[in-house]
Design a protein around this motif. Structure first.
Motif, mmCIF file in Angstrom:
data_model
loop_
_atom_site.group_PDB
_atom_site.id
_atom_site.type_symbol
_atom_site.label_atom_id
_atom_site.label_comp_id
_atom_site.label_asym_id
_atom_site.label_seq_id
_atom_site.Cartn_x
_atom_site.Cartn_y
_atom_site.Cartn_z
ATOM 1 N N TRP A 120 -9.002 13.211 1.876
ATOM 2 C CA TRP A 120 -8.765 12.709 0.529
ATOM 3 C C TRP A 120 -7.945 11.421 0.481
ATOM 4 O O TRP A 120 -7.623 10.942 -0.609
ATOM 5 C CB TRP A 120 -8.021 13.769 -0.276
ATOM 6 N N GLU A 121 -7.581 10.835 1.607
ATOM 7 C CA GLU A 121 -6.611 9.750 1.606
ATOM 8 C C GLU A 121 -6.961 8.605 0.652
ATOM 9 O O GLU A 121 -6.131 8.181 -0.163
ATOM 10 C CB GLU A 121 -6.390 9.209 3.016
ATOM 11 N N GLN A 122 -8.164 8.073 0.727
ATOM 12 C CA GLN A 122 -8.530 6.938 -0.132
ATOM 13 C C GLN A 122 -8.532 7.325 -1.610
ATOM 14 O O GLN A 122 -8.088 6.550 -2.465
ATOM 15 C CB GLN A 122 -9.886 6.361 0.285
ATOM 16 N N VAL A 123 -9.004 8.524 -1.915
ATOM 17 C CA VAL A 123 -9.005 9.016 -3.297
ATOM 18 C C VAL A 123 -7.562 9.182 -3.768
ATOM 19 O O VAL A 123 -7.196 8.762 -4.872
ATOM 20 C CB VAL A 123 -9.767 10.358 -3.397
ATOM 21 N N LEU B 188 -4.807 7.745 -2.752
ATOM 22 C CA LEU B 188 -4.108 6.477 -2.934
ATOM 23 C C LEU B 188 -4.501 5.798 -4.247
ATOM 24 O O LEU B 188 -3.675 5.162 -4.907
ATOM 25 C CB LEU B 188 -4.351 5.556 -1.747
ATOM 26 N N ARG B 189 -5.750 5.952 -4.641
ATOM 27 C CA ARG B 189 -6.183 5.373 -5.923
ATOM 28 C C ARG B 189 -5.634 6.172 -7.108
ATOM 29 O O ARG B 189 -5.239 5.594 -8.118
ATOM 30 C CB ARG B 189 -7.700 5.323 -5.996
ATOM 31 N N ARG C 294 -6.442 14.729 5.099
ATOM 32 C CA ARG C 294 -6.770 13.326 5.390
ATOM 33 C C ARG C 294 -8.102 12.913 4.757
ATOM 34 O O ARG C 294 -8.321 11.753 4.451
ATOM 35 C CB ARG C 294 -6.859 13.096 6.900
ATOM 36 N N MET D 241 0.839 -1.191 0.000
ATOM 37 C CA MET D 241 0.000 0.000 0.000
ATOM 38 C C MET D 241 0.881 1.252 0.000
ATOM 39 O O MET D 241 1.845 1.347 0.741
ATOM 40 C CB MET D 241 -0.900 -0.005 1.235
#
Length: 136
Positions: free
Chosen positions: A40-43, A45-46, A38, A1
């Motif tokens: 935006w973290e998941q966005v 990472l993608r 924070r 990750m």
């Protein structure tokens, strides 16, 4: 990750935190009011598979300083310009959520030469006001 690494920079005497991930064309993610990078973290990472993603904590938010300062859309747009300049980024796609959408629009208005494209996410009243302003 992949990590959404946190960095610190000083702009105009104030500590600004930003997170960065990935490699490729730059995309700036601007959070909404009472939020932080924070959000935006998941966005991020993608997107990091194809883009260099930069997400600042706006002044007065997250881990950035909370000075008595200009918290207008124009003031925040200037802060985005200054952050991108220090990072050596001349042009970027700018994505804004809520208040961040207003900042993204203001950035595109003030610095069209630095804006590849603008993406607005649930920007609300700012867009409506902009439409009314053009009609009146």
């Amino acid at each position: 990750m992949r990590l959404f690494d946190e960095w610190e920079i000083e702009l105009h005497g104030h500590r600004v935190i930003y997170r960065i991930a990935g490699d490729g064309p730059p995309v700036v993610l601007i959070h909404g009011m009472v939020n932080s990078s924070r959000h935006w973290e998941q966005v991020a990472l993608r997107l990091a598979d194809r883009y260099t993603v930069i997400a600042p904590d706006l002044l007065g938010h997250g881990l950035s300083d909370k000075p008595r300062a200009d918290y207008s859309l124009g003031g925040y747009a200037n802060g985005m310009r200054d952050l991108l300049t220090v990072l050596g980024i001349d042009r970027a796609t700018v994505v804004g959520h809520s208040l961040g959408g207003g900042i993204a629009m203001q950035f595109a208005y003030q610095y069209p030469e630095r804006c590849e494209r603008v993406v607005l996410v649930a920007t609300g009243g700012v867009v409506f006001f902009g439409v009314l302003e053009g009609i009146l």
